[in-house]
Write a protein that holds these residues in place. Structure first.
Motif, mmCIF file in Angstrom:
data_model
loop_
_atom_site.group_PDB
_atom_site.id
_atom_site.type_symbol
_atom_site.label_atom_id
_atom_site.label_comp_id
_atom_site.label_asym_id
_atom_site.label_seq_id
_atom_site.Cartn_x
_atom_site.Cartn_y
_atom_site.Cartn_z
ATOM 1 N N TRP A 5 0.859 -1.186 0.000
ATOM 2 C CA TRP A 5 0.000 0.000 0.000
ATOM 3 C C TRP A 5 0.889 1.228 0.000
ATOM 4 C CZ3 TRP A 5 -5.070 -0.446 -0.778
ATOM 5 C CH2 TRP A 5 -5.700 -1.650 -0.452
ATOM 6 N N GLN B 273 -3.127 -10.222 -3.075
ATOM 7 C CA GLN B 273 -4.028 -9.075 -2.992
ATOM 8 C C GLN B 273 -4.990 -9.239 -1.826
ATOM 9 O OE1 GLN B 273 -6.119 -8.171 -6.641
ATOM 10 N NE2 GLN B 273 -7.308 -6.539 -5.696
ATOM 11 N N LEU C 233 -3.339 0.674 -3.614
ATOM 12 C CA LEU C 233 -2.826 -0.696 -3.665
ATOM 13 C C LEU C 233 -1.879 -0.816 -4.852
ATOM 14 C CD1 LEU C 233 -2.879 -3.563 -2.507
ATOM 15 C CD2 LEU C 233 -4.759 -4.059 -4.084
ATOM 16 N N GLU D 124 -5.636 -6.626 1.222
ATOM 17 C CA GLU D 124 -6.960 -6.053 1.466
ATOM 18 C C GLU D 124 -7.473 -6.396 2.865
ATOM 19 O OE1 GLU D 124 -8.883 -7.625 -1.998
ATOM 20 O OE2 GLU D 124 -8.450 -5.807 -3.169
#
Length: 66
Positions: A5, A27, A51, A31
């Motif tokens: 991030w 991913q 991201l 998240e």
């Protein structure tokens, strides 16, 4: 692939949070982590995150509630 991030202030200035930049192998892991940490990041002055997959922008997300 490495997922990370990027942390930004409202004016687009990139900031590094006190805990540093986390790296994730998927991913979904990235998240899930942001889902747990976004309130603390916002309290630390981060307004938005982006991201990244191996440095390539995937999507931005505001940390302010709608």
């Amino acid at each position: 692939m490495v997922w990370t991030w990027r942390y930004e202030q409202g004016d687009g200035t990139v900031v590094t949070p006190a805990g540093g930049v986390e790296e994730f192998s998927s991913q979904g892991d990235a998240e899930s982590w942001i889902g747990e940490e976004w309130k603390q990041l916002a309290a630390d002055g981060v307004d938005r995150v982006v991201l990244l997959e191996d440095g390539r922008e995937i999507y931005p997300m505001s940390l302010h509630e709608a």
